[in-house]
Design a protein around this motif. Structure first.
Motif, mmCIF file in Angstrom:
data_model
loop_
_atom_site.group_PDB
_atom_site.id
_atom_site.type_symbol
_atom_site.label_atom_id
_atom_site.label_comp_id
_atom_site.label_asym_id
_atom_site.label_seq_id
_atom_site.Cartn_x
_atom_site.Cartn_y
_atom_site.Cartn_z
ATOM 1 N N ARG A 127 35.168 42.513 56.369
ATOM 2 C CA ARG A 127 35.946 41.325 55.997
ATOM 3 C C ARG A 127 36.380 40.561 57.237
ATOM 4 O O ARG A 127 36.304 39.327 57.273
ATOM 5 C CB ARG A 127 37.161 41.733 55.175
ATOM 6 C CG ARG A 127 37.894 40.514 54.634
ATOM 7 C CD ARG A 127 39.117 40.871 53.849
ATOM 8 N NE ARG A 127 39.659 39.678 53.231
ATOM 9 C CZ ARG A 127 40.861 39.624 52.698
ATOM 10 N NH1 ARG A 127 41.636 40.681 52.692
ATOM 11 N NH2 ARG A 127 41.307 38.508 52.147
ATOM 12 N N PRO A 174 39.823 30.109 55.485
ATOM 13 C CA PRO A 174 40.487 30.429 54.208
ATOM 14 C C PRO A 174 39.791 29.804 53.009
ATOM 15 O O PRO A 174 39.811 30.364 51.909
ATOM 16 C CB PRO A 174 41.906 29.860 54.385
ATOM 17 C CG PRO A 174 41.826 28.921 55.524
ATOM 18 C CD PRO A 174 40.711 29.399 56.396
ATOM 19 N N LEU A 175 39.146 28.644 53.210
ATOM 20 C CA LEU A 175 38.400 28.020 52.117
ATOM 21 C C LEU A 175 37.228 28.901 51.690
ATOM 22 O O LEU A 175 36.960 29.064 50.496
ATOM 23 C CB LEU A 175 37.901 26.635 52.544
ATOM 24 C CG LEU A 175 37.071 25.867 51.517
ATOM 25 C CD1 LEU A 175 37.897 25.605 50.260
ATOM 26 C CD2 LEU A 175 36.554 24.557 52.109
ATOM 27 N N VAL A 177 37.062 32.172 52.045
ATOM 28 C CA VAL A 177 37.630 33.331 51.363
ATOM 29 C C VAL A 177 37.992 32.978 49.923
ATOM 30 O O VAL A 177 37.680 33.717 48.979
ATOM 31 C CB VAL A 177 38.873 33.845 52.121
ATOM 32 C CG1 VAL A 177 39.565 34.953 51.328
ATOM 33 C CG2 VAL A 177 38.477 34.350 53.500
ATOM 34 N N TRP A 178 38.646 31.828 49.738
ATOM 35 C CA TRP A 178 39.036 31.389 48.395
ATOM 36 C C TRP A 178 37.810 31.180 47.514
ATOM 37 O O TRP A 178 37.782 31.615 46.368
ATOM 38 C CB TRP A 178 39.842 30.093 48.506
ATOM 39 C CG TRP A 178 40.191 29.497 47.170
ATOM 40 C CD1 TRP A 178 41.223 29.847 46.354
ATOM 41 C CD2 TRP A 178 39.473 28.454 46.495
ATOM 42 N NE1 TRP A 178 41.195 29.092 45.211
ATOM 43 C CE2 TRP A 178 40.137 28.225 45.268
ATOM 44 C CE3 TRP A 178 38.351 27.693 46.812
ATOM 45 C CZ2 TRP A 178 39.704 27.261 44.355
ATOM 46 C CZ3 TRP A 178 37.917 26.734 45.905
ATOM 47 C CH2 TRP A 178 38.593 26.529 44.700
ATOM 48 N N LEU A 179 36.793 30.539 48.066
ATOM 49 C CA LEU A 179 35.577 30.269 47.303
ATOM 50 C C LEU A 179 34.879 31.575 46.923
ATOM 51 O O LEU A 179 34.382 31.723 45.801
ATOM 52 C CB LEU A 179 34.642 29.379 48.120
ATOM 53 C CG LEU A 179 33.380 28.886 47.417
ATOM 54 C CD1 LEU A 179 33.757 28.032 46.219
ATOM 55 C CD2 LEU A 179 32.509 28.093 48.385
ATOM 56 N N ARG A 181 36.258 34.479 46.406
ATOM 57 C CA ARG A 181 36.994 35.131 45.324
ATOM 58 C C ARG A 181 36.797 34.401 43.999
ATOM 59 O O ARG A 181 36.745 35.036 42.942
ATOM 60 C CB ARG A 181 38.479 35.187 45.680
ATOM 61 C CG ARG A 181 38.772 36.182 46.795
ATOM 62 C CD ARG A 181 40.215 36.186 47.184
ATOM 63 N NE ARG A 181 40.480 37.193 48.206
ATOM 64 C CZ ARG A 181 41.638 37.322 48.842
ATOM 65 N NH1 ARG A 181 42.635 36.495 48.566
ATOM 66 N NH2 ARG A 181 41.793 38.258 49.749
ATOM 67 N N ARG A 182 36.692 33.095 44.049
ATOM 68 C CA ARG A 182 36.470 32.318 42.825
ATOM 69 C C ARG A 182 35.105 32.634 42.207
ATOM 70 O O ARG A 182 34.956 32.696 40.997
ATOM 71 C CB ARG A 182 36.540 30.816 43.136
ATOM 72 C CG ARG A 182 37.925 30.308 43.445
ATOM 73 C CD ARG A 182 38.714 30.037 42.206
ATOM 74 N NE ARG A 182 38.122 28.965 41.418
ATOM 75 C CZ ARG A 182 38.684 28.449 40.342
ATOM 76 N NH1 ARG A 182 39.838 28.915 39.918
ATOM 77 N NH2 ARG A 182 38.097 27.484 39.661
ATOM 78 N N ASP A 184 33.464 35.401 42.661
ATOM 79 C CA ASP A 184 33.242 36.838 42.656
ATOM 80 C C ASP A 184 32.705 37.342 41.318
ATOM 81 O O ASP A 184 31.810 38.183 41.268
ATOM 82 C CB ASP A 184 34.552 37.558 42.995
ATOM 83 C CG ASP A 184 34.359 39.047 43.198
ATOM 84 O OD1 ASP A 184 33.314 39.418 43.757
ATOM 85 O OD2 ASP A 184 35.226 39.825 42.803
ATOM 86 N N THR A 195 30.106 38.209 48.425
ATOM 87 C CA THR A 195 31.456 37.953 47.980
ATOM 88 C C THR A 195 32.294 39.228 48.044
ATOM 89 O O THR A 195 33.499 39.179 48.326
ATOM 90 C CB THR A 195 31.480 37.392 46.552
ATOM 91 O OG1 THR A 195 30.721 38.236 45.694
ATOM 92 C CG2 THR A 195 30.894 35.987 46.515
ATOM 93 N N ASN A 198 33.283 39.561 51.630
ATOM 94 C CA ASN A 198 34.286 38.550 51.913
ATOM 95 C C ASN A 198 35.651 38.970 51.409
ATOM 96 O O ASN A 198 36.672 38.754 52.053
ATOM 97 C CB ASN A 198 33.857 37.223 51.264
ATOM 98 C CG ASN A 198 34.712 36.054 51.697
ATOM 99 O OD1 ASN A 198 35.909 36.086 51.521
ATOM 100 N ND2 ASN A 198 34.067 35.034 52.221
ATOM 101 N N ALA A 199 35.664 39.579 50.216
ATOM 102 C CA ALA A 199 36.915 39.992 49.595
ATOM 103 C C ALA A 199 37.442 41.308 50.163
ATOM 104 O O ALA A 199 38.522 41.742 49.809
ATOM 105 C CB ALA A 199 36.726 40.133 48.090
#
Length: 201
Positions: A127, A174-175, A177-179, A181-182, A184, A195, A198-199
């Motif tokens: 990560r 952070p974008l 990481v957010w993407l 998780r979205r 995932d 993903t 990343n998570a």
């Protein structure tokens, strides 16, 4: 056949059945352990290669710093990369230590505990590698271009361009990481692996 003889034969049969069950359980356990060994071999080679590359990076960055330690625009990114390489060495060495300490002759619970520790360490490192990839791209480009090709990116593109790339990398992290998780729950195969990394899984 008398009743006592029947009881004795029944107990003998039960003992044989129990022994066969125990043998079957041992065989299944050995098969699972052998599978675990075979699954972990590529990880051992991956970690060994990663450790070798990280040590080589520290040596090369040290040589680079010896030449440019008085030039801040080259020394600062090299020091940053050197610190990350040292952290990678420590993390990889820790994973190899846990991996090498696994004794497949121990109880399954003990082996599972060590594998869990290894999985947690691996997930954290992967990560952080993803998180640092974008911010470190520009310092890496500066050091590689100057160290290998003698090209000063500051003179070609200017300090503002360098700073802007670093800022963009930091902002995009952070974008990403957010993407990740979205997406995932909608990924499969290779995308799912990315993903998950990343998570931090």
């Amino acid at each position: 056949m008398e009743f006592d003889e029947l009881k004795l034969a029944w107990r003998s049969l039960e003992a044989r059945i129990d022994a066969e069950h125990a043998l079957t359980a041992n065989v299944l356990t050995e098969l699972k352990l052998e599978r675990a060994r075979s699954v972990l071999r590529p990880l051992w080679w991956l970690l060994s290669t990663q450790l070798t590359i990280a040590i080589g990076a520290v040596v090369l960055l040290g040589a680079f710093l010896a030449d440019y330690w008085q030039v801040p625009r080259f020394a600062v990114p090299a020091i940053l990369l050197d610190l990350v390489a040292v952290m990678l060495i420590a993390s990889t060495a820790g994973q190899l230590r846990v991996l090498s300490a696994i004794d497949f002759g121990n109880a399954v619970v003990t082996i599972q505990s060590m594998l869990t520790e290894l999985a947690v360490r691996r997930a954290r490192e992967v990560r952080w590698q993803w998180l640092l990839m974008l911010p470190l791209w520009t310092p890496l480009a500066v050091v590689v271009m100057q160290g290998i090709f003698g090209v000063d990116l500051y003179r070609w593109f200017g300090a503002r361009w360098i700073a802007a790339n670093v800022v963009v990398g930091v902002v995009l992290t952070p974008l990403v990481v957010w993407l990740g998780r979205r997406l995932d729950n909608h990924q499969h195969g290779f995308g799912k692996g990315l993903t998950d990394d990343n998570a931090g899984r």
